[in-house]
Design an enzyme around this catalytic site. Structure first.
Site, PDB file in Angstrom:
ATOM      1  CG  ASP A   7      42.805  34.908  44.754  1.00 28.93           C
ATOM      2  OD1 ASP A   7      42.496  33.709  44.598  1.00 28.93           O
ATOM      3  OD2 ASP A   7      42.286  35.827  44.099  1.00 28.93           O
ATOM      4  CG  HIS A  51      39.187  37.898  40.738  1.00 29.59           C
ATOM      5  ND1 HIS A  51      38.037  38.095  41.476  1.00 29.59           N
ATOM      6  CD2 HIS A  51      38.785  37.278  39.603  1.00 29.59           C
ATOM      7  CE1 HIS A  51      36.999  37.604  40.814  1.00 29.59           C
ATOM      8  NE2 HIS A  51      37.423  37.103  39.673  1.00 29.59           N
TER       9      HIS A  51
HETATM   10  C1  LIG Z   1      42.437  34.901  40.763  1.00 29.14           C
HETATM   11  C2  LIG Z   1      41.002  34.745  41.141  1.00 29.14           C
HETATM   12  N1  LIG Z   1      40.628  35.031  42.381  1.00 29.14           N
HETATM   13  C3  LIG Z   1      39.353  34.918  42.802  1.00 29.14           C
HETATM   14  C4  LIG Z   1      38.379  34.492  41.936  1.00 29.14           C
HETATM   15  C5  LIG Z   1      36.984  34.373  42.433  1.00 29.14           C
HETATM   16  O1  LIG Z   1      36.576  33.058  42.358  1.00 29.14           O
HETATM   17  P1  LIG Z   1      35.078  32.657  42.729  1.00 29.14           P
HETATM   18  O2  LIG Z   1      34.213  33.416  41.756  1.00 29.14           O
HETATM   19  O3  LIG Z   1      35.030  31.202  42.535  1.00 29.14           O
HETATM   20  O4  LIG Z   1      34.866  33.090  44.113  1.00 29.14           O
HETATM   21  C6  LIG Z   1      38.715  34.187  40.622  1.00 29.14           C
HETATM   22  C7  LIG Z   1      37.681  33.777  39.645  1.00 29.14           C
HETATM   23  O5  LIG Z   1      37.790  34.016  38.464  1.00 29.14           O
HETATM   24  C8  LIG Z   1      40.063  34.305  40.213  1.00 29.14           C
HETATM   25  O6  LIG Z   1      40.436  34.006  38.971  1.00 29.14           O
END
Ligand SMILES: Cc1ncc(COP(=O)(O)O)c(C=O)c1O
Length: 411
Positions: A200, A124
């Site tokens: 993550d 992400h």
């Molecule tokens: C795999 C992954 N990492 C990080 C995030 C970021 O999350 P946040 O927007 O709650 O910081 C997401 C959100 O969709 C995600 O799916």
């Protein structure tokens, strides 16, 4: 393990009683954010009605109650992910902030020009852009673990990629492909090469039993809002010795033990990283969400989602065959409930708009994973994602709505 009683779970989520366009709401976008059960809404409401006061400051009764609830929620979150001690959990706004905290504090204190950071093609943006920023500022080198044909990580070149690396930053579950990465062997390989490991876990903690010790991770990031909790709060779990050694990320109230005109002494861990008034009601809601999931049982959550994902994949295959490409592993042991797909010749956004007329909520776009979209060779996918309150009727509603969408665009 007691299996989920999905009818009862559904009844816990007030929003699922809603109608949209005169139809039953079918919420299939929990990978973006989950819905919230009454227990979480009530906990936050109760705090504002009965206990509202700032934390760690007042010595009057309600301030002490607020602090106790705020810290009790931290202990729940810590226990939920197998932390040794509540103080290994830093409250942050979300997983994105957790990763940025590591990038700004730990990485800037420890990494030098040319130091390699190993990422994967399925990350992400939250686990990509902080490292791009660091690369631009410090000249660290970003290396990428590629994708194998079955939408898992291609680990054939792992040793070479980890050679000299200082950090492996990897998702435990892809928000696009649903792929579950086996973290322990990756962490073992990274540690053997002398690298730290950041996981993550934004899609993992809501959907799988997670144990940070079993992973042998160094940093783990996740958000409350994807696990039945409120927005505006998340957690960075990190090894205590690392947190102790890391410099503060932001300065201000709460994060100090002493301030004079000449300087300051930081507070102890974890408050050293929690400058300013925190998201108190949200932290309490986070604790309630953890209680809720604990009551369901994370083994049962995983078993339910595994079975439902299998049902949905079979139903999509049976109805659409090769006209629908599904981007993600078929082996249910290595995938969660995020199901990304594309119809031949129909844009992902158009599909999501048409199914919305049937009150089916799916997400279309790059899902904040543009490097992955480039590897897949598509600009966007449509994604349905399942959670504890979804059942086979929801998967059937998705298929029916997609039948209508396909007919609509065939005309
Ligand atoms: C795999 C992954 N990492 C990080 C995030 C970021 O999350 P946040 O927007 O709650 O910081 C997401 C959100 O969709 C995600 O799916």
């Amino acid at each position: 393990m007691i299996p989920l009683d999905v009818a009862r779970v559904k009844a816990d989520f007030p929003i699922l009683k809603r109608q949209v366009n005169g139809k039953r709401l079918v919420y299939l976008d929990s990978a973006a954010t989950s819905q919230k059960p009454l227990a979480v809404l009530d906990a936050m409401d109760r705090y504002y009605r009965d206990t509202n006061a700032n934390v760690h400051r007042g010595v009057y009764a309600i301030a002490e109650e607020a602090t106790a609830e705020f810290e009790a929620a931290r202990a729940k979150v810590a226990r939920f992910v197998g932390a040794d001690h509540p103080h290994e959990v830093v409250y942050v706004r979300n997983a994105t902030e957790a990763i940025n905290l590591v990038a700004y504090s730990w990485a800037r204190a420890n990494l030098r020009e040319g130091d390699p950071i190993v990422l994967t093609h399925m990350e992400h943006h939250a686990n990509v852009v902080p490292w791009h920023i660091l690369a631009a500022e410090r000249g660290v080198e970003l290396r990428w673990i590629p994708l194998a044909p079955g939408y898992t990580l291609d680990l054939t070149g792992l040793d070479e990629l980890l050679d000299g690396a200082k950090l492996l930053a990897v998702t435990a579950m892809s928000n696009v492909l649903g792929t579950i990465n086996d973290i322990r062997p990756l962490a073992d390989a990274a540690h053997a090469a002398g690298a730290h490991v950041l996981v993550d876990a934004c899609q993992a903690v809501p959907h799988l039993p997670v144990d940070v010790a079993a992973w042998d991770a160094d940093f783990v990031a996740f958000s409350a809002h994807k696990m039945c909790g409120p927005t505006g709060i998340g957690a960075l779990w990190a090894r205590r010795d690392l947190l102790e050694a890391m410099p503060p990320f932001m300065g201000g109230g709460e994060m100090i033990s002493q301030v004079t005109v000449d300087g300051f002494t930081p507070n102890e861990v974890p408050w050293k990283f929690e400058a300013g008034t925190p998201a108190i009601a949200e932290a309490i809601g986070f604790g309630a969400a953890v209680d809720y999931l604990t009551c369901l049982g994370m083994d049962a959550v995983r078993a339910h989602e595994r079975a439902l994902t299998g049902y949905a994949l079979d139903a999509l295959d049976a109805r659409f065959g090769e006209r629908l490409t599904i981007y993600g592993p078929r082996d249910l042991d290595v995938r969660g409930g995020a199901v990304s797909f594309l119809f031949e010749g129909i844009h992902a956004h158009d599909v999501s708009q048409v199914v919305d007329e049937d009150a089916v909520c799916v997400r279309a776009g790059h899902h904040c994973a543009k490097p992955l979209m480039r590897v897949l060779g598509v600009p966007a996918t449509t994604r349905a994602s399942f959670y504890v309150y979804n059942d086979e009727a929801d998967a059937d509603a998705l298929v029916d709505a997609l039948v209508r969408a396909e007919r609509f665009f065939a005309l």
